[in-house]
Design an enzyme around this catalytic site. Structure first.
Site, PDB file in Angstrom:
ATOM      1  N   HIS A  34     -14.663  -0.473   2.655  1.00 25.70           N
ATOM      2  CA  HIS A  34     -14.641  -1.224   3.915  1.00 25.70           C
ATOM      3  C   HIS A  34     -14.259  -0.345   5.110  1.00 25.70           C
ATOM      4  O   HIS A  34     -13.517  -0.757   6.000  1.00 25.70           O
ATOM      5  CB  HIS A  34     -13.718  -2.440   3.813  1.00 25.70           C
ATOM      6  CG  HIS A  34     -14.177  -3.455   2.798  1.00 25.70           C
ATOM      7  ND1 HIS A  34     -14.235  -3.176   1.442  1.00 25.70           N
ATOM      8  CD2 HIS A  34     -14.617  -4.720   2.937  1.00 25.70           C
ATOM      9  CE1 HIS A  34     -14.679  -4.239   0.790  1.00 25.70           C
ATOM     10  NE2 HIS A  34     -14.929  -5.195   1.672  1.00 25.70           N
TER      11      HIS A  34
ATOM     12  N   GLU B  96       0.810  -1.224   0.000  1.00 25.33           N
ATOM     13  CA  GLU B  96       0.000   0.000   0.000  1.00 25.33           C
ATOM     14  C   GLU B  96       0.837   1.265   0.000  1.00 25.33           C
ATOM     15  O   GLU B  96       0.405   2.311  -0.503  1.00 25.33           O
ATOM     16  CB  GLU B  96      -0.946   0.000   1.204  1.00 25.33           C
ATOM     17  CG  GLU B  96      -2.028  -1.062   1.162  1.00 25.33           C
ATOM     18  CD  GLU B  96      -1.550  -2.450   1.585  1.00 25.33           C
ATOM     19  OE1 GLU B  96      -0.401  -2.589   2.063  1.00 25.33           O
ATOM     20  OE2 GLU B  96      -2.333  -3.407   1.435  1.00 25.33           O
TER      21      GLU B  96
END
Lengths: 276, 313
Positions: B108, B57
């Site tokens: 999410h 990420e």
């Protein structure tokens, strides 16, 4: 291939750049002389011989890009940018001063010629990958060059980027690893051993060249070799000397992030054939 | 409100595909969650402009920065916990500091990620992103609003964070005007104001209904733009009603409740009672019981609204 005349020109330019570095950091009484001086010869070779760039048109779409991932070495970059004509040389002495465009680490929004804001180590190589990827998408001819530090290579993100550049076959990317063997706390191999670096980069799918990072013939040869590499990025592991060019700063870890005092600055300038 | 539920993530993925046809500079990046974030839809339509960087990420955010420097408009997706927590430094230094046009669309968010529990829940993302200069923050309450936000942020001049929750949400804003930075008055009311965002907007509307049974008229405001926040509307509500209840699927200490309290305390001090996740990590569970356990319910909103009206009688 660099001609003797070109090498002479670059060698002289590097002395001018090293003088700027000492003056800037002395004047600011803050900054990183060691890693700026070790990176100098590679930056000089890039900006005065190899980069396709237009200092009067810094946003030229087809220019080659250079990302200094080891952002603390930015005095060397400021010096080559000023010498190239991106901004007035007098401005160099504003380094790290309030309201200056010359921030302690590169700020792409402030100063023309700075391609990416860096300083938090480990991120610049990923940014360079993004630029190289954009070049591929747009089918542009430009190359992306980057420089990372050896201490910086301890950051996990460097290896994330290493995988990415290989995965996406970024053969328009040439990266220099400024292998000066020192980081703030001491020798890289004592802090966190990096060797065997060549094997590591090769294992990550890169074309790896090892050079003396102060020898223009070797720097030039490596860059030209990287142009011919297809399907993979090139890593140039450049063996350098931290503090190169100033005898008492060479291989002296205390000058990683410490400015010279007046006496030291005067000594350094004398060695570089000028006065403070 | 019609109670037809729709997925925000689907709306995101499909809108990306639509936009991708017209805007060739849009590129999409993901970190091995493209089937969950729905960016896989774009990847299928435009494989040459879709990059899955694997479970990395930090690299994801900095690569997006490099693409943005080069004139691309990157949409970057992964779960909110990773996009804002794991890659905070990269979002800060690679993207926000140089003020790049990177669009981080995180999915999410909140408690209701399913059974994964605290490691995958993210109730601090609004706070983390709110603390950073340059970035604009959006939190849509339904699928139509998700579409509006995604379309509107393509040309936003700086970095953008869009917060999506996992679960399908009832359609509330279909056909309504949407303007970046302007809160929506969903229901007028004179006694108390309920200001909600994201998944909790429908709960706020239900609470307003319930409050009618107690003789309380509750105004309901939807804040879809968390930053820059609509100071004007919040101050108007503070002035015109007896107090404010904020509702969010996020920790109350740094999210919408905190933002509203900051605005009110500087401009028109009044009661701000916050409904949201208290200072705790979540746990595994089904969405509805989870929200209930952590106090994100119609009952909590009603209780806090009533307490404001009681005190100010």
């Amino acid at each position: 291939m660099l001609t003797d005349e070109e090498i002479k020109f670059l060698t002289e330019k590097a002395i001018v750049v090293r003088r700027h570095i000492i003056r800037m950091i002395y004047n600011a009484q803050s900054g990183h002389p060691g890693g700026s001086l070790s990176a100098t010869d590679i930056l000089v070779a890039l900006y005065f011989k190899y980069l396709r760039h237009r200092p009067t048109d810094p946003g030229w779409a087809d220019r080659d890009r250079f990302v200094l991932s080891k952002g603390h070495g930015v005095p060397a970059l400021y010096a080559v940018l000023a010498e190239s004509g991106y901004f007035p040389k007098e401005e160099l002495l504003t380094l790290r001063k309030i309201n200056s465009r010359l921030q302690g680490h590169p700020d792409a929004r402030k100063l023309p010629g700075i391609e990416a804001s860096t300083g938090s180590l480990g991120q610049g190589l990923s940014v360079a990958c993004g630029m190289a990827l954009a070049g591929k998408i747009d089918k542009k001819e430009y190359r992306v060059y980057a420089m990372i530090g050896d201490g910086e290579s301890e950051s996990g993100q460097i290896w994330e980027a290493a995988m990415t550049a290989h995965h996406y076959k970024l053969d328009n990317l040439t990266v220099f690893l400024d292998r000066n063997n020192l980081q703030i706390d001491g020798c890289t191999e004592n802090i966190m051993c990096l060797e065997p670096l060549k094997n590591k980069w090769e294992a990550f799918g890169w074309h790896v060249i090892e050079i003396n990072g102060h020898d223009y013939r070797e720097i030039g040869k490596a860059i030209e070799e990287s142009w011919g590499v297809k399907g993979k990025p090139t890593m140039v592991i450049a063996k350098t000397v931290k503090g190169k060019g100033v005898s008492f700063m060479e291989n002296n870890v205390s000058f990683h992030g410490k400015p010279p005092n007046k006496e030291e600055a005067e000594r350094a300038m004398k060695e570089l054939g000028d006065t403070l | 409100m019609n109670w037809k539920k729709e997925s925000l993530r689907d709306a995101y993925g499909k809108t990306l595909v639509e936009l991708g046809k017209e805007r060739k500079e849009i590129v999409v990046l993901d970190a091995d969650l493209s089937s969950s974030t729905k960016t896989a839809l774009f990847g299928k339509a435009f494989p040459e402009r879709f990059f899955n960087v694997g479970i990395a990420e930090q690299n994801l955010m900095s690569i997006a920065a490099g693409l943005a420097y080069s004139g691309k408009i990157p949409f970057v997706s992964t779960f909110a916990v990773f996009a804002t927590g794991r890659a905070y430094d990269q979002v800060r230094q690679s993207i926000c500091y140089p003020n790049l046009k990177v669009r981080i669309v995180a999915t999410h968010a909140g408690l209701t990620v399913g059974g994964d529990g605290a490691s995958h829940q993210m109730c601090e993302d609004l706070g983390l992103m709110r603390s950073m200069p340059n970035i604009a923050i959006f939190s849509p309450c339904d699928a139509p609003q998700t579409r509006e936000i995604i379309k509107n942020v393509v040309d936003y001049p700086g970095p953008v964070y869009v917060r999506l929750v996992r679960q399908d949400l009832p359609t509330i804003t279909e056909g309504q005007d949407f303007r970046v930075g302007e809160a929506q008055v969903l229901l007028d009311g004179s006694d108390v104001t309920i200001i909600a965002t994201g998944s909790m907007v429908s709960t706020a509307l239900q609470a307003s209904n319930e409050l009618k049974n107690h003789g309380i008229s509750a105004r309901v405001i939807n804040i879809h733009t968390i930053k820059p926040i609509d100071i004007k509307t919040i101050v108007k509500c503070a002035r015109e009603t007896k107090g404010i209840v904020t509702v969010e699927e996020h920790t109350v200490s740094t999210g919408l409740g905190a933002a509203v309290a900051e605005v009110v305390s500087e401009h028109y001090p009044t009661f701000v009672k916050r409904v949201g996740v208290p200072d705790t990590f979540g746990e595994s569970g089904e969405p509805e019981p989870l929200l209930k356990k952590y106090g994100l319910s119609v009952e909590s909103i009603v209780r806090k609204a009533k307490s404001i009206v009681e005190v100010k009688k």
